[in-house]
Design a protein around this motif. Structure first.
Motif, short mmCIF file in Angstrom:
data_model
loop_
_atom_site.label_atom_id
_atom_site.label_comp_id
_atom_site.label_asym_id
_atom_site.label_seq_id
_atom_site.Cartn_x
_atom_site.Cartn_y
_atom_site.Cartn_z
N GLU A 75 0.61 -1.39 -0.13
CA GLU A 75 -0.11 -0.62 0.47
C GLU A 75 1.10 1.02 -0.20
O GLU A 75 0.72 2.45 -0.84
N GLU A 79 1.24 4.04 -3.08
CA GLU A 79 0.81 5.41 -2.51
C GLU A 79 2.44 6.30 -3.10
O GLU A 79 1.82 7.45 -3.74
N ARG A 115 -7.02 -5.24 5.02
CA ARG A 115 -6.29 -5.12 3.68
C ARG A 115 -6.03 -4.97 2.54
O ARG A 115 -6.13 -3.94 1.90
N VAL A 119 -5.90 -2.11 -0.33
CA VAL A 119 -5.50 -1.81 -0.94
C VAL A 119 -6.89 -1.68 -2.64
O VAL A 119 -6.43 -1.09 -3.12
#
Length: 126
Positions: A75, A79, A115, A119
């Protein structure tokens, strides 16, 4: 982290992430994950060295705690890619990484499931 990158040590660590020795693989993944949690320039350098592929490779054989940690690292990479105009999300698609994320999105482990869904939602839905 600078020394790992400057001296090419990260390349060796990435190689170790594919070791047949599970303990060695896990340690290498933790080093990679720590590198990609630092400065954007470190993340970019790590991805250029193969860190994203190594992290994705580990998703299929790590325990839930390690997989959750790796998802957090992925992630972070995505980003940084978004912030810097790098096509890391497309790289994930090209290496069939969406299948791994979708599989993990229905994991029995709620942390892994959350999670993976985060994502997918942040980087792969339009």
């Amino acid at each position: 982290t600078n020394e790992l990158l400057k001296k090419g040590i990260l390349n060796r660590v990435i190689e170790l992430a594919y070791s047949s020795n599970r303990g060695l693989r896990e340690e290498a993944i933790w080093v990679i994950a720590n590198v990609v949690s630092s400065l954007d320039e470190h993340v970019i350098s790590a991805v250029e060295s193969g860190a994203l592929e190594a992290l994705y490779n580990f998703l299929s054989d790590g325990d839930a705690k390690n997989v959750a940690f790796v998802l957090q690292s992925i992630e972070n990479i995505l980003e940084v890619g978004t912030e810097t105009g790098k096509t890391y999300a497309q790289k994930v698609v090209n290496m069939d990484g969406l299948e791994a994320l979708e599989r993990l999105a229905s994991s029995q482990n709620t942390t892994v499931q959350q999670r993976a869904n985060e994502v997918l939602k942040r980087f792969f839905t339009k």
